[in-house]
Scaffold this active site. Structure first.
Site, PDB file in Angstrom:
ATOM      1  N   ASP A 105      51.448  69.316  -3.041  1.00 31.88           N
ATOM      2  CA  ASP A 105      52.713  69.362  -2.290  1.00 31.88           C
ATOM      3  C   ASP A 105      52.434  69.406  -0.781  1.00 31.88           C
ATOM      4  O   ASP A 105      53.114  70.102  -0.026  1.00 31.88           O
ATOM      5  CB  ASP A 105      53.598  70.542  -2.703  1.00 31.88           C
ATOM      6  CG  ASP A 105      55.050  70.348  -2.261  1.00 31.88           C
ATOM      7  OD1 ASP A 105      55.372  69.291  -1.682  1.00 31.88           O
ATOM      8  OD2 ASP A 105      55.857  71.257  -2.495  1.00 31.88           O
ATOM      9  N   HIS A 137      55.695  71.684  -8.975  1.00 35.16           N
ATOM     10  CA  HIS A 137      55.441  73.021  -8.401  1.00 35.16           C
ATOM     11  C   HIS A 137      56.116  74.192  -9.107  1.00 35.16           C
ATOM     12  O   HIS A 137      56.999  74.851  -8.551  1.00 35.16           O
ATOM     13  CB  HIS A 137      55.771  73.033  -6.917  1.00 35.16           C
ATOM     14  CG  HIS A 137      56.994  72.243  -6.494  1.00 35.16           C
ATOM     15  ND1 HIS A 137      58.222  72.325  -7.114  1.00 35.16           N
ATOM     16  CD2 HIS A 137      57.155  71.365  -5.482  1.00 35.16           C
ATOM     17  CE1 HIS A 137      59.086  71.527  -6.517  1.00 35.16           C
ATOM     18  NE2 HIS A 137      58.456  70.929  -5.520  1.00 35.16           N
ATOM     19  N   HIS A 169      62.052  68.319  -9.408  1.00 38.40           N
ATOM     20  CA  HIS A 169      62.023  69.448  -8.476  1.00 38.40           C
ATOM     21  C   HIS A 169      63.089  70.413  -8.993  1.00 38.40           C
ATOM     22  O   HIS A 169      64.285  70.192  -8.791  1.00 38.40           O
ATOM     23  CB  HIS A 169      62.345  68.941  -7.064  1.00 38.40           C
ATOM     24  CG  HIS A 169      62.506  70.025  -6.052  1.00 38.40           C
ATOM     25  ND1 HIS A 169      61.675  70.150  -4.965  1.00 38.40           N
ATOM     26  CD2 HIS A 169      63.405  71.038  -5.953  1.00 38.40           C
ATOM     27  CE1 HIS A 169      62.054  71.194  -4.237  1.00 38.40           C
ATOM     28  NE2 HIS A 169      63.115  71.743  -4.816  1.00 38.40           N
ATOM     29  N   HIS A 208      51.225  64.778  -5.970  1.00 41.85           N
ATOM     30  CA  HIS A 208      52.363  65.256  -5.161  1.00 41.85           C
ATOM     31  C   HIS A 208      51.956  65.403  -3.690  1.00 41.85           C
ATOM     32  O   HIS A 208      51.552  66.478  -3.251  1.00 41.85           O
ATOM     33  CB  HIS A 208      52.816  66.601  -5.731  1.00 41.85           C
ATOM     34  CG  HIS A 208      54.146  67.058  -5.218  1.00 41.85           C
ATOM     35  ND1 HIS A 208      55.019  67.775  -5.999  1.00 41.85           N
ATOM     36  CD2 HIS A 208      54.746  66.941  -4.004  1.00 41.85           C
ATOM     37  CE1 HIS A 208      56.107  68.064  -5.290  1.00 41.85           C
ATOM     38  NE2 HIS A 208      55.950  67.577  -4.071  1.00 41.85           N
ATOM     39  N   HIS A 228      53.186  64.357   0.396  1.00 41.87           N
ATOM     40  CA  HIS A 228      54.187  63.786   1.306  1.00 41.87           C
ATOM     41  C   HIS A 228      53.451  63.128   2.459  1.00 41.87           C
ATOM     42  O   HIS A 228      52.766  63.809   3.228  1.00 41.87           O
ATOM     43  CB  HIS A 228      55.130  64.869   1.829  1.00 41.87           C
ATOM     44  CG  HIS A 228      55.958  65.500   0.750  1.00 41.87           C
ATOM     45  ND1 HIS A 228      57.155  64.966   0.312  1.00 41.87           N
ATOM     46  CD2 HIS A 228      55.749  66.603  -0.024  1.00 41.87           C
ATOM     47  CE1 HIS A 228      57.654  65.713  -0.660  1.00 41.87           C
ATOM     48  NE2 HIS A 228      56.814  66.725  -0.885  1.00 41.87           N
ATOM     49  N   LEU A 229      53.570  61.792   2.563  1.00 41.12           N
ATOM     50  CA  LEU A 229      52.879  61.069   3.632  1.00 41.12           C
ATOM     51  C   LEU A 229      53.803  60.737   4.803  1.00 41.12           C
ATOM     52  O   LEU A 229      53.333  60.260   5.838  1.00 41.12           O
ATOM     53  CB  LEU A 229      52.226  59.789   3.084  1.00 41.12           C
ATOM     54  CG  LEU A 229      51.069  60.016   2.110  1.00 41.12           C
ATOM     55  CD1 LEU A 229      50.538  58.678   1.587  1.00 41.12           C
ATOM     56  CD2 LEU A 229      49.944  60.812   2.759  1.00 41.12           C
ATOM     57  N   ASN A 287      60.622  61.074  -0.503  1.00 41.55           N
ATOM     58  CA  ASN A 287      61.612  61.557   0.488  1.00 41.55           C
ATOM     59  C   ASN A 287      61.233  61.149   1.909  1.00 41.55           C
ATOM     60  O   ASN A 287      61.069  61.975   2.803  1.00 41.55           O
ATOM     61  CB  ASN A 287      61.823  63.072   0.376  1.00 41.55           C
ATOM     62  CG  ASN A 287      60.569  63.879   0.660  1.00 41.55           C
ATOM     63  OD1 ASN A 287      59.454  63.377   0.576  1.00 41.55           O
ATOM     64  ND2 ASN A 287      60.749  65.146   1.012  1.00 41.55           N
ATOM     65  N   ASN A 340      59.138  75.476  -0.244  1.00 42.59           N
ATOM     66  CA  ASN A 340      60.075  75.260  -1.345  1.00 42.59           C
ATOM     67  C   ASN A 340      59.319  74.674  -2.535  1.00 42.59           C
ATOM     68  O   ASN A 340      58.764  73.582  -2.399  1.00 42.59           O
ATOM     69  CB  ASN A 340      61.164  74.288  -0.870  1.00 42.59           C
ATOM     70  CG  ASN A 340      62.100  73.860  -1.981  1.00 42.59           C
ATOM     71  OD1 ASN A 340      61.866  74.117  -3.160  1.00 42.59           O
ATOM     72  ND2 ASN A 340      63.176  73.167  -1.611  1.00 42.59           N
TER      73      ASN A 340
HETATM   74  O1  DOR Z   1      58.241  72.872   0.853  1.00 39.20           O
HETATM   75  C1  DOR Z   1      58.539  71.741   0.535  1.00 39.20           C
HETATM   76  N1  DOR Z   1      58.479  70.717   1.394  1.00 39.20           N
HETATM   77  N2  DOR Z   1      58.964  71.511  -0.723  1.00 39.20           N
HETATM   78  C2  DOR Z   1      59.478  70.335  -1.092  1.00 39.20           C
HETATM   79  O2  DOR Z   1      59.850  70.214  -2.234  1.00 39.20           O
HETATM   80  C3  DOR Z   1      59.619  69.231  -0.113  1.00 39.20           C
HETATM   81  C4  DOR Z   1      58.620  69.370   0.964  1.00 39.20           C
HETATM   82  C5  DOR Z   1      58.873  68.473   2.136  1.00 39.20           C
HETATM   83  O3  DOR Z   1      59.151  67.291   1.964  1.00 39.20           O
HETATM   84  O4  DOR Z   1      58.738  68.962   3.277  1.00 39.20           O
END
Ligand code: DOR
Length: 440
Positions: free
Chosen positions: A308, A235, A182, A61, A63-64, A95, A281
């Site tokens: 995350d 998460h 999620h 998990h 985010h790049l 995302n 989140n």
């Molecule tokens: O805190 C978060 N940020 N939770 C998520 O599920 C998405 C992530 C984000 O893409 O910033």
């Protein structure tokens, strides 16, 4: 014979007895006395006494942010941070902008990862077109693309429509995929800013009830059981969620769950500062929840730790709480937090760390042919060397991620990554990133 050989002297695989490891031609070529005997004369010798060898860490998990938000992170900057954190593979969340909901976008991310060369990048495909929760994305096309997607998630958004969730679970069975949910009932969290409880009432921020997460997990484990599909819960953050996952596993439902380092360490009390670094989140919960998550991870109810890692620019994070983006970075601190919270406290040994941060995430993401392997002769040399006794202080400005939104600045952690090897090539040595190509 190609590439530099590495002879790791006195290293402790999974924290066991010290031995020597020879890495050659991308694989573990020898272990024990044989290693030095078989090494070429020009092998690079590393004194690894006191270090623990783990299979390279795997993050399910991450985010790049590329494509679309290269100001917050790029595949290159994020994967360099990942290597420094001890990772050899990451799953890149969908995302992005555009959303990774087609074969074209997942192939683009996969290629960017391959070209950067820091870790293996496995794109996650969106469940729904545009993460909008209305129509299924091209799951089959993504699965059969060069990126070979096996994990599908609308992370950041919940697949709240039960019919769409059911269809996704049914669909991914065809290619041994998994839906990573999620869990956030949107109607129960409209406008929510932090965990709903005593602290939210006192500081006056809109609350996010535990039941908004638990209700979706309860529904989804029942759906997964009904259709006989694999479900992964992203998460997990509440004690009640741990109970539901425990119940589902006891009934034989094919569910796995992750916890983040921050939910293992931080609580909603930190929101009293109104510092948006603590806005995430799902939200930080109570001390009782943190204890249930630690216990759940120790007893196997929670299968893995996933970062995350959610980089955000200053503009998106350095503002008043309500306007700030959700999320915190995590790739470079994950190992130190797990070591501090679980190992240093005696709740988990290094074999357990290898399980929750490498072999099990590799299996859930179906990348276990190359990652999360036993440290044995013939296996791919994807390895992380950890100094279990090192104490270090987190300095946000010194982090490799393009974003600085770590909540751990100034915090002391126990356990530091000293080296990372990807197919026998060092990506990190002495805690310093080694640019791909520097060592042929
Ligand atoms: O805190 C978060 N940020 N939770 C998520 O599920 C998405 C992530 C984000 O893409 O910033």
């Amino acid at each position: 014979m190609t590439g530099t050989e590495h002879l790791l002297r006195g290293v402790a695989p999974l924290g066991g007895d010290p031995t020597d490891l020879l890495l050659a031609d991308g694989r573990v070529a020898a272990i024990g006395p044989d290693a030095a005997a078989r090494a070429r004369t020009d092998a690079r010798v590393l004194d690894a006494a006191g270090l623990v060898a783990l299979p390279g860490l795997v993050d399910l998990h991450t985010h790049l942010r590329e494509p679309g938000r290269e100001d917050a992170e790029t595949v290159r900057s994020g994967t360099r941070a990942a290597a420094l954190g001890g990772f050899t593979a990451v799953h890149a969340m969908a995302n992005t902008t555009p959303v990774a909901d087609t074969a074209g976008v997942v192939e683009q991310v996969w290629r960017l990862g391959r070209d950067a060369g820091w870790v293996d990048v496995h794109p996650v495909g969106a469940v729904s077109v545009g993460l909008e929760g209305r129509r299924l994305a091209e799951l089959g096309a993504m699965a059969h693309s060069a990126a070979r997607v096996r994990v599908f998630s609308d992370d950041g958004h919940c697949v709240d429509d039960p019919v769409l969730m059911r269809r996704a679970l049914e669909y991914v069975k065809a290619f041994d995929g998994v839906v990573a949910q999620h869990a956030q009932e949107p109607r129960l969290t409209a406008g929510a800013q932090m965990h709903e409880g005593v602290v939210s009432a006192e500081v006056g921020l809109a609350g996010w009830p535990a039941v908004a997460e638990e209700a979706i997990i309860a529904r989804d484990v029942l759906l997964a059981g009904h259709v006989g599909a694999r479900l992964h819960v992203c998460h997990v953050s509440t004690a009640g969620s741990v109970e539901i996952v425990r119940w589902a596993k006891a009934r034989g439902i094919d569910v796995t769950a992750e916890v983040t380092p921050h939910h293992l360490l931080l609580t909603d009390e930190l929101a009293r500062s109104y510092d948006p670094l603590y806005k995430v989140n799902p939200p930080l919960r109570t001390a009782e929840d943190v204890e249930a998550l630690r216990a759940g991870l120790a007893d196997g109810t929670i299968d893995i730790v996933a970062t995350d890692h959610a980089p955000h620019t200053r503009e998106d994070k350095d503002c008043e709480w309500a306007a700030a983006a959700f999320g915190m970075t995590g790739l470079e601190t994950a190992l130190g937090i797990v070591a501090s919270v679980m190992v240093d406290t005696g709740r988990m040994d290094w074999a357990g760390v290898a399980r929750v941060l490498s072999s099990t995430p590799a299996r859930i993401g179906r990348v276990d042919a190359a990652h999360g392997r036993p440290i044995a002769v013939g296996e791919p040399a994807n390895l992380t060397l950890v100094d279990p006794a090192a104490r270090w202080t987190v300095v946000p400005e010194a982090m490799a991620s393009a974003s600085r939104n770590t909540p751990y600045g100034g915090r002391e952690l126990v356990g530091a990554v000293r080296a990372t090897f990807l197919r026998g090539r060092p990506t990190v040595l002495d805690g310093v990133a080694v640019e791909p190509g520097e060592h042929a």
